[in-house]
Write an enzyme that holds these catalytic residues in place. Structure first.
Site, PDB file in Angstrom:
ATOM      1  CB  SER A   1      -0.989   0.023   1.179  1.00  0.00           C
ATOM      2  OG  SER A   1      -1.881   0.966   1.374  1.00  0.00           O
TER       3      SER A   1
ATOM      4  CG  HIS B   1      -3.929  -1.935  -2.322  1.00  0.00           C
ATOM      5  ND1 HIS B   1      -5.019  -1.177  -1.391  1.00  0.00           N
ATOM      6  CD2 HIS B   1      -3.100  -1.922  -1.266  1.00  0.00           C
ATOM      7  CE1 HIS B   1      -4.751  -1.227  -0.191  1.00  0.00           C
ATOM      8  NE2 HIS B   1      -3.386  -1.509  -0.019  1.00  0.00           N
TER       9      HIS B   1
END
Length: 195
Positions: A101, A126
């Site tokens: 992330s 993501h």
């Protein structure tokens, strides 16, 4: 049973005898910072403080940023990203487990040619995730904010990894796990450290 934070002997150049200090303090003296937990406001403020302090001590010496984190608050991560770009010291980044992330963005933001990963480490890209609740109008506002953050993250990624907007947008649409070799080929890191 937790063992606590390990302590090591350390002797400052001005000290006559060594002292026991926690391992993170000792490594900090060598300009090493760890991102090793979920990023929240408190932890990102600690990292930002360390970056600013190390830069004020010496703008010519490298800062080493070791990353083993599943990510966390996008806004906290962006504040670290902005600070990394604000200071003059070059930053070496090294993934020593996982950079998921927002921590993958911090990994990619190291000085070009000084971004590393260990052979069995992983990277996860993501889109931003936020918990949304409340009235319909509040949910709409939050949704627009998530989309704005997604555009910002996509822009930051393409500035650091030389991929196209469409490629990054497609890859962050769902969880995109990368091995160390894939992370290197993608441009998130420059080298895989083997020894």
């Amino acid at each position: 049973m937790p063992i606590g934070i390990p302590k090591v002997l350390f002797k400052e150049s001005t000290d006559t005898t060594p002292q026991w200090v926690d391992i993170y303090t000792r490594l900090y003296k060598d300009r090493i910072i760890f991102l090793f937990q979920l990023l929240d406001d408190d932890f990102s403020n600690q990292i930002i403080s360390m970056l600013l302090h190390l830069d004020s001590e010496s703008k010519e010496e490298l800062i080493y940023f070791y990353i083993n984190s599943v990510g966390g608050s996008v806004l906290s991560g962006i504040s670290i990203y902005d600070t990394m770009n604000f200071i003059n010291s070059e930053i070496v980044t090294l993934c020593i487990g996982i950079a998921s992330s927002i921590s993958s963005l911090i990994l990619a933001n190291g000085k070009r040619t000084k971004r590393f990963i260990l052979p069995h480490s992983r990277v996860l890209l993501h889109q931003p995730i936020m918990q949304v609740s409340g009235q319909a109008s509040d949910i709409l506002i939050e949704s627009e904010e998530i989309l704005r953050l997604r555009r910002i993250l996509t822009k930051i990624y393409i500035e650091n990894i030389d991929q196209t907007i469409s490629r990054v947008a497609r890859d962050i649409d769902r969880d995109c796990f990368l091995s160390s070799r894939e992370a290197k080929n993608y441009g998130i890191v420059d080298y895989i450290l083997t020894n």
